[in-house]
Design an enzyme around this catalytic site. Structure first.
Site, short mmCIF file in Angstrom:
data_model
loop_
_atom_site.label_atom_id
_atom_site.label_comp_id
_atom_site.label_asym_id
_atom_site.label_seq_id
_atom_site.Cartn_x
_atom_site.Cartn_y
_atom_site.Cartn_z
CG HIS A 238 -8.63 8.57 -2.40
ND1 HIS A 238 -8.96 7.26 -2.07
CD2 HIS A 238 -9.77 9.07 -2.86
CE1 HIS A 238 -10.12 6.92 -2.35
NE2 HIS A 238 -10.42 8.04 -2.62
CE LYS B 41 -8.14 -4.80 -5.51
NZ LYS B 41 -7.64 -3.92 -6.36
CB THR C 23 -7.83 -1.88 -2.73
OG1 THR C 23 -7.16 -1.28 -3.91
CG2 THR C 23 -8.69 -0.57 -2.10
CE LYS D 295 1.39 -2.02 -3.23
NZ LYS D 295 0.35 -1.70 -2.18
NE ARG D 296 -0.78 5.68 -7.81
CZ ARG D 296 -0.32 6.50 -6.71
NH1 ARG D 296 0.79 7.37 -7.21
NH2 ARG D 296 -0.79 6.77 -5.46
CE LYS E 222 0.88 3.64 -4.63
NZ LYS E 222 -0.02 3.10 -3.39
#
Length: 825
Positions: A364, A664, A660, A552-553, A558
């Site tokens: 991952h 969504k 992901t 998100k985390r 990110k």
């Protein structure tokens, strides 16, 4: 498909019977009648009534699997972010209407009842949500499967925002009990830690066993994973730790009070929290204990179950596959070897042949620093027999490398499982697994060409790609009932189990009435989210504004930081030019930062500090609002995805394995504003570049700068006065007048580097102007209502390939080779 007929097992829910069950449950559980019951009591009573229906299916499923005697997958994961169970279960059973009527006739609102359920705190981010989606798909597609994890008592933590800072408090999700779980005490087993390895000769061969160890009792709790409309119920088995002897009275009587409860304390810490803070030694030790605990318990039980129906352990790979979700479960490799050799009496070669055919690995991350490693001292002390086996795996693996690449010592050093005082878990997973997969096309390519290049050159046949997916049943059918009903009215309900059907919506894109209906649904969902924000944050947001969302985390790659720096940039422009044309924006963030991740937590403080200034500045007339959603979780995500206008997917290219949340958002009709990274690339391929907003450097450009240098963020700081102004506001007290130095670490990380890192590791300033320009394209597109509606509809219509059903079918075809089992009633 294996068709197993079981007659007369399952009854259809009857409304009157259900009402009586709820009434009886209230009496049995709480000694209350309906008029006295609280909402929490009614939730528990309804959940137990629904669970009874589930258990009939569950029993039928297990009987069918036993009769079919076919291969099953054990999905090993440290996280399963399953979300609330009641609503999803009702939909899967197709019993929501009768349950709603029964509850209403008893005087309650089903939505309020559902809100009483706490999200099970069994995960944190995308890894755990992916695992939950996979279990949903496995059940819906009729494949035999177990999920295996840990029953964390308090999860990672419950996030509270106090004075803008993240505060971690225990997430006591089990406080009121969890009605959907079943304790399976009969499957409890022992897991051993520490001590030393002793040897005795048996039949001329050495036999290894542990002495002077500590141990805990692993007790499984089973959660049902209900397939949609097919009577299949698979099992998520989460392990709790209990003391072998809960209280040593003899030690207590001697005055040795610590010894009296030490086993109990060991057990309690193992299953207390998800991912204990590992920026200290005891945290690292506890995390390794957790990993071995649930892996050992899961493998012991799986092999015991296999041997109940089969005589020859050598047949194990024909009936069982262990899928390791990231590096956390990699200790499954030596643990399986231990069981096969020390408990089943096999020699090394036979045990390795079985292990290397039964274990598969999903990677991952492409970031080498994120590939898990353990200090030898810790690993060997805590798991002495396992470490012996790892040493032998490593010795034999190095011989294999030498055979294929003779004399290449540098390669052996790069690939060694034990090297430089550490056990490298990802490398052990690669050496032992028959399959190694990435989770998006670009991610797999980078693994093969960069992160795991040596392993690819050694065994290219092992590598394959399985682009992640999401379950449309959770994130559309359950989360967005207005849109799911609208879709079903137009194309039927086959999309619920075959998401490729949504491509049929394409014919409605050019229909004005359909566009108006679609956007009206979006507006209603935005009103729902605006009400949620008002209730939980006390902030009034305009549902007619652009809902720009990044949830998100929280991690530096990110780039939530780039997002909030851009908000600061926009605010400066509006303050300087109050009359400039600007469509109102609501910037919505949701994220947890790991407890020990200082800069991520400081970024949360920055987001909230910016929100405090902007949201309270009446002079900008509400043109910008900034909202940080506290304690972001699955249940809040369902509300957010349905309401989003813009999907922020802005990770540094090459860093996000897949993502992901991008899927969504897409499914719910939010165009992607993002880099060409992870699954964004495949999303853009499906929907077309005209229906997304792509910006920034490519993965190849990022990798080039990382390998060759040539980027100096100070040049941008000196040349671009608007960027310079934003960064100076980090350290001049503009957003922290009480402490101008509060955000100095963020400032340094961008311009000079800190803690030995080079500056702007994730190229925030390098991509900033392209990011700002992409936002301008969003604003221009949003102003064209007709074309914006078409973009949103096209995103939903193109989401078919991103179902976890598709992903699971690919795993089954290429890796697991399972057979469907159908329960016919």
């Amino acid at each position: 498909m294996e068709e197993i007929e079981l007659v007369g097992v399952i009854k259809k829910l009857d409304k009157e019977t259900l009402k009586q069950e709820i009434i009886n449950n209230l009496k049995t559980l709480y000694r209350k009648d309906v008029s006295e019951a609280t909402l929490q009591m009614v939730y528990q009573a309804v959940a137990y009534a629904v669970k009874e229906d589930v258990i009939d299916n569950w029993i039928a499923t297990q009987k069918a699997y036993d009769k079919a005697d076919t291969k099953k997958v054990y999905y090993l994961s440290m996280e399963f972010l399953v979300g609330r169970a009641l609503g999803n279960t009702m939909l899967a059973l197709k019993e929501e209407d009768v349950i709603r009527e029964a509850v209403e006739e008893l005087g309650f609102d089903l939505t309020e009842i559902e809100d009483e359920e706490r999200d099970p705190a069994l995960g944190n981010g995308g890894l755990g949500r992916l695992a939950a989606c996979f279990l949903d798909s496995l059940s819906t597609l009729n494949y035999p499967a177990y999920g295996c994890g840990i029953r964390y008592h308090y999860g990672m933590f419950r996030q509270k925002i106090e004075n803008g800072y993240q505060k971690e408090i225990p997430d006591d999700w089990l406080k009121n009990g969890y009605p959907f779980e079943i304790k399976r005490d009969e499957y409890a087993c022992e897991v051993k830690f520490g001590g030393y390895v002793a040897t005795r000769m048996e039949n001329g061969n050495p036999h290894f066993y542990q002495e002077n160890y500590q141990s805990v009792r692993a007790v499984p709790y089973d959660l049902p994973i209900v397939g949609y409309g097919n009577h299949i119920v698979n099992t998520l088995r989460i392990w709790d730790a209990e003391a072998i002897t809960s209280f040593r009275l003899d030690s207590f009587d001697r005055g040795d009070y610590q010894r009296a409860v030490e086993e109990q304390n060991l057990a309690r810490t193992i299953s207390e929290v998800l991912y204990p803070n590992d920026n200290h030694y005891s945290g690292k030790e506890l995390r390794l204990k957790q990993q071995y605990f649930f892996i050992s318990a899961s493998l012991q039980t799986a092999i015991k179950k296999f041997l109940q129906g089969h005589d020859d352990i050598r047949e194990l790979p024909n009936y069982v596959v262990f899928q390791m979700n990231d590096t956390h479960p990699t200790v499954a490799v030596p643990e399986l070897m231990r069981i096969l050799m020390d408990e089943q009496g096999l020699g090394w070669e036979e045990a390795w042949a079985i292990t290397s055919k039964a274990c598969a690995y999903t990677n991952h991350t492409i970031m080498t620093e994120a590939l898990e490693k353990w200090p030898i001292e810790l690993f060997s002390r805590l798991l002495p027999r396992i470490y012996q086996i790892v040493e032998e795996i490593n010795r034999r693996f190095l011989l294999e490398i030498e055979h294929k690449f003779p004399g290449d010592q540098a390669r052996k050093d790069r690939m060694a499982i034990i090297h430089d005082g550490q056990v490298r878990m990802a490398f052990m997973a690669c050496a032992a697994s028959f399959s190694i997969n990435g989770v998006a096309k670009i991610h797999t390519e980078i693994l093969e060409k960069q992160t795991l290049r040596d392993f690819y050159e050694l065994s290219p046949e092992k590598f394959n790609n399985k682009t992640n997916g999401i379950t449309q049943r959770r994130f559309l059918l359950h989360a967005n009932p207005l849109l799911s009903d609208w879709i079903t009215e137009r194309i039927g309900d086959k999309w619920i189990t075959d998401l490729s059907e949504v491509k049929k919506l394409g014919v409605y894109v050019d229909d004005e009435k359909s566009r108006q209906e679609y956007m009206n649904i979006k507006y209603k969902n935005k009103v729902r989210l605006a009400n949620y924000i008002l209730e939980h944050n006390g902030i009034v947001v305009d549902p007619r504004s652009i809902f720009d969302v990044q949830v998100k985390r929280l991690h530096e790659y990110k780039r939530q930081l780039m997002n909030i720096l851009h908000v600061m940039y926009l605010y400066n422009k509006i303050k300087d030019n109050p009359d400039m044309p600007f469509y109102p924006h609501t910037f919505i963030f949701g994220a947890k930062a790991a407890a020990g991740y200082h800069r991520a937590k400081l970024t949360i403080k920055l987001i909230n500090a910016v929100a405090d200034v902007i949201n309270n500045d009446a002079s900008i007339n509400g043109k910008i609002k900034v909202v940080f959603i506290e304690d972001y979780c699955v249940s809040s995500a369902e509300i957010i995805f349905a309401a989003a206008d813009v999907s922020e997917q802005i990770s540094t290219a090459s860093k996000e394995a897949s993502g992901t949340s991008n899927m969504k958002f897409m499914l719910n009709g939010a165009p992607t504003l993002g880099t060409m990274d992870g699954a964004n690339i495949e999303i853009v391929h499906e929907v077309g570049e005209d229906n997304a907003f792509i910006f920034g450097m490519s993965a190849d450009e990022v990798i080039h700068y990382e390998q060759n240098g040539g980027y100096n963020p100070m040049n941008i700081f000196n040349a671009d006065q608007e960027i310079r102004r934003v960064l100076m506001q980090l350290i001049n007290g503009f957003y922290s007048p009480d402490d101008p130095e509060r955000f100095r670490d963020i400032y340094n990380s961008l311009l000079t580097g800190s803690n030995g890192d080079r500056p702007d590791v994730y190229f925030i300033l390098k991509d900033f102007r392209a990011y700002a320009e992409a936002h301008e394209r969003v604003d221009k597109a949003y102003a064209d209502e007709e074309n914006w509606a078409k973009m949103c509809m096209r995103n939903t219509a193109a989401a078919g390939p991103f179902s976890s059903d598709r992903t699971i079918e690919e795993y089954v075809r290429d890796i697991w080779h399972l057979k469907k089992v159908e329960v016919k009633l």
